[in-house]
Design a protein around this motif. Structure first.
Motif, PDB file in Angstrom:
ATOM      1  N   ALA A 236      -9.919  11.280  -0.987  1.00 15.48           N
ATOM      2  CA  ALA A 236     -10.758  12.447  -0.717  1.00 15.48           C
ATOM      3  C   ALA A 236     -11.353  13.004  -2.007  1.00 15.48           C
ATOM      4  CB  ALA A 236      -9.937  13.523   0.004  1.00 15.48           C
ATOM      5  N   PHE A 237     -10.538  13.128  -3.044  1.00 15.58           N
ATOM      6  CA  PHE A 237     -11.048  13.594  -4.335  1.00 15.58           C
ATOM      7  C   PHE A 237     -12.110  12.638  -4.879  1.00 15.58           C
ATOM      8  CE2 PHE A 237      -7.102  16.195  -4.747  1.00 15.58           C
ATOM      9  CZ  PHE A 237      -7.714  17.392  -5.087  1.00 15.58           C
ATOM     10  N   ASP A 240     -15.405  12.819  -2.955  1.00 10.63           N
ATOM     11  CA  ASP A 240     -16.057  14.087  -3.262  1.00 10.63           C
ATOM     12  C   ASP A 240     -16.816  13.995  -4.584  1.00 10.63           C
ATOM     13  OD1 ASP A 240     -16.782  16.758  -3.149  1.00 10.63           O
ATOM     14  OD2 ASP A 240     -14.969  17.410  -4.174  1.00 10.63           O
ATOM     15  N   ARG A 244     -21.039  13.990  -5.301  1.00 10.01           N
ATOM     16  CA  ARG A 244     -21.663  14.923  -6.229  1.00 10.01           C
ATOM     17  C   ARG A 244     -22.383  14.170  -7.356  1.00 10.01           C
ATOM     18  NH1 ARG A 244     -19.210  20.309  -6.472  1.00 10.01           N
ATOM     19  NH2 ARG A 244     -17.905  20.627  -4.649  1.00 10.01           N
ATOM     20  N   SER A 268     -25.412  23.116  -2.035  1.00 14.65           N
ATOM     21  CA  SER A 268     -24.438  22.346  -1.281  1.00 14.65           C
ATOM     22  C   SER A 268     -24.660  20.860  -1.557  1.00 14.65           C
ATOM     23  CB  SER A 268     -24.558  22.624   0.220  1.00 14.65           C
ATOM     24  OG  SER A 268     -23.728  21.750   0.961  1.00 14.65           O
ATOM     25  N   TYR A 269     -23.551  20.109  -1.601  1.00 17.59           N
ATOM     26  CA  TYR A 269     -23.620  18.664  -1.761  1.00 17.59           C
ATOM     27  C   TYR A 269     -23.490  17.936  -0.427  1.00 17.59           C
ATOM     28  CZ  TYR A 269     -23.235  19.040  -6.835  1.00 17.59           C
ATOM     29  OH  TYR A 269     -23.475  19.315  -8.165  1.00 17.59           O
ATOM     30  N   SER A 270     -23.359  18.673   0.662  1.00 21.83           N
ATOM     31  CA  SER A 270     -23.167  18.057   1.970  1.00 21.83           C
ATOM     32  C   SER A 270     -24.496  17.506   2.475  1.00 21.83           C
ATOM     33  CB  SER A 270     -22.598  19.080   2.957  1.00 21.83           C
ATOM     34  OG  SER A 270     -22.571  18.537   4.262  1.00 21.83           O
ATOM     35  N   TYR A 387      -8.237  22.810  -1.866  1.00 18.53           N
ATOM     36  CA  TYR A 387      -9.498  22.089  -1.919  1.00 18.53           C
ATOM     37  C   TYR A 387      -9.899  21.539  -0.551  1.00 18.53           C
ATOM     38  CZ  TYR A 387      -8.613  22.025  -6.942  1.00 18.53           C
ATOM     39  OH  TYR A 387      -8.365  22.378  -8.233  1.00 18.53           O
ATOM     40  N   LEU A 388      -8.936  21.449   0.377  1.00 17.60           N
ATOM     41  CA  LEU A 388      -9.192  20.733   1.608  1.00 17.60           C
ATOM     42  C   LEU A 388      -9.316  21.643   2.812  1.00 17.60           C
ATOM     43  CD1 LEU A 388      -6.660  17.836   1.028  1.00 17.60           C
ATOM     44  CD2 LEU A 388      -9.114  17.810   0.658  1.00 17.60           C
ATOM     45  N   ARG A 392     -16.391  21.108   4.104  1.00 16.44           N
ATOM     46  CA  ARG A 392     -16.924  19.944   3.393  1.00 16.44           C
ATOM     47  C   ARG A 392     -15.829  18.944   3.095  1.00 16.44           C
ATOM     48  NH1 ARG A 392     -16.481  18.811  -1.570  1.00 16.44           N
ATOM     49  NH2 ARG A 392     -15.839  20.929  -2.106  1.00 16.44           N
ATOM     50  N   SER A 393     -14.704  19.425   2.533  1.00 17.33           N
ATOM     51  CA  SER A 393     -13.619  18.513   2.201  1.00 17.33           C
ATOM     52  C   SER A 393     -12.965  17.976   3.449  1.00 17.33           C
ATOM     53  CB  SER A 393     -12.600  19.220   1.321  1.00 17.33           C
ATOM     54  OG  SER A 393     -13.173  19.645   0.110  1.00 17.33           O
ATOM     55  N   LEU A 396     -14.799  15.074   4.480  1.00 13.32           N
ATOM     56  CA  LEU A 396     -14.491  13.903   3.668  1.00 13.32           C
ATOM     57  C   LEU A 396     -13.254  13.194   4.188  1.00 13.32           C
ATOM     58  CD1 LEU A 396     -15.116  15.244   0.068  1.00 13.32           C
ATOM     59  CD2 LEU A 396     -16.566  13.725   1.391  1.00 13.32           C
TER      60      LEU A 396
END
Length: 399
Positions: A236-237, A240, A244, A268-270, A387-388, A392-393, A396
């Motif tokens: 996931a990290f 992400d 980006r 936003s990066y989504s 973070y999750l 968004r996360s 992911l």
């Protein structure tokens, strides 16, 4: 990996790359590069050695990089390989002269005086460079090595910069790579990203695509906080950061927008979120609200990151529920993830006695009949749940 990359280009119906820069395996005695052999479908692929890596090979022949003459040697070595475009250099010199005369009152300077006052960053931004022909580069490097092997290559304490035997051995093996660093004709390596006015002269701002410029910074990032992580959290990290990074590189490579096409900055990066917003704004307002530099492609089944490593060993990455709420609950129940040593300076929740609670105005810990007004203890240091918990996360994790 090379097979998957060729398949990606084939399915996307995108022409294969013309040029690839490597740090090794650029050529072979039989004429077939090992790197080119990996990409058999790309018959016209040209393999070139990254010039920075070639220069680092020469740098391994110095006695110490802290030597007084080391910066001078590397600067001269770069000059032996590159030559600056004469038109760009003339325009920059004119702009610098006007700036020195207008701001600092420095008049009557010769071209050499002006060039000495041009900063390195100005050369990089406003002047294109190209490689010299291999024969000329060989003569210049040989002359450079002869010079620094003599008295000119010693500092005030008479310590030589170059290890004579080592540098000659390096030169005897690296001279054949001079043909591997040549710029390929017809490939445009510079992109004009804007213009800047200096001393009343408009100068172009260039971005160079030669070598591993953007990927070199990729190695400097620390994507995973902590020392270890469970595979799915690591994945996931990683995804992400890759999302980006890809969006930022695509934005940097895009041409500057026109005045009438000015859009607000990215928030936003989504990709899914931006795509949905642009669809609705196009229907209601007649134009897009955000700039989307990366389009949403169809999933091809290609593996990435931890999934790729698991496939190599025959293992399967943990399945993660597609429900974001379930993913968050699972994280809270497990209390696992990135493991780090407890910080002894951070204390846990304090239990108050009845008397202490009365003095503080709060309920005693022994009274469990009603929910306490105290806030829950902070999450364990390094826990990735913070973070999750956003959408968004959580999205992911569905990957």
């Amino acid at each position: 990996m090379a097979t998957g990359l060729m398949r990606r280009y084939r399915l996307a119906k995108v022409p294969p790359p013309q040029l690839i820069y490597v740090d090794r395996d650029c050529c072979s005695p039989d004429g077939v590069s090992k790197t080119a052999a990996l990409f058999l479908e790309w018959e016209r692929l040209v393999v070139r050695l990254d010039i920075w890596h070639l220069m680092r090979r020469f740098a391994s022949g110095v006695t110490t990089e802290s030597h007084q003459l080391y910066p001078t040697f590397m600067r001269q070595l770069s000059h032996c390989i590159f030559e600056v475009d004469s038109g760009d250099a003339r325009r920059l010199t004119q702009a610098k002269r006007s700036e020195l005369e207008g701001k600092h009152g420095m008049v009557g300077l010769t071209d050499a005086d002006v060039i000495q006052r041009v900063y390195k960053v100005e050369w990089r931004l406003h002047c294109r460079r190209r490689t010299r022909v291999a024969e000329e580069t060989a003569l210049l490097i040989q002359d450079l090595l002869d010079t620094f092997n003599g008295p000119a290559g010693r500092d005030r304490l008479d310590i030589p910069l170059l290890d004579a035997l080592c540098i000659q051995d390096i030169w005897s093996t690296q001279w054949r790579h001079l043909s591997c660093i040549q710029d390929w004709p017809g490939v445009q390596l510079y992109t004009e990203t804007g213009r800047l006015t200096k001393g009343g002269v408009s100068l172009p701002v260039y971005r160079c695509a030669r070598g591993s410029t953007s990927m070199a910074y990729f190695h400097l990032h620390r994507f995973i906080s902590g020392t270890s992580a469970r595979p799915r959290y690591f994945q996931a990290f990683l995804i992400d950061v890759l999302v980006r990074w890809t969006e930022d590189r695509a934005a940097a490579a895009a041409p500057p927008p026109a005045a009438e096409d000015h859009l607000p900055p990215l928030h936003s990066y989504s990709g899914h979120l931006k795509h949905a917003l642009n669809q609705k704004s196009q229907r209601v307002l007649g134009h897009h609200l955000v700039k989307d530099f990366t389009k949403l492609p169809a999933y091809t089944g290609e593996l990435i990151g931890v999934e790729y490593l698991f496939q190599q060993t025959g293992s399967v990455l943990e399945d993660v529920s597609g429900d974001p709420a379930a993913a968050v609950i699972a994280l809270q129940d497990e209390d696992e993830g990135i493991e780090e040593d407890e910080d002894p300076t951070i204390s846990g929740p304090v239990l108050l006695s009845s008397d202490a609670a009365a003095r503080s105005g709060g309920p005693a810990d022994t009274d469990r009949s009603e929910p306490s007004g105290l806030s829950p203890p902070p999450p364990r240091r390094g826990c990735p749940s913070r973070y999750l918990t956003d959408s968004r996360s959580a999205s992911l994790l569905r990957l």
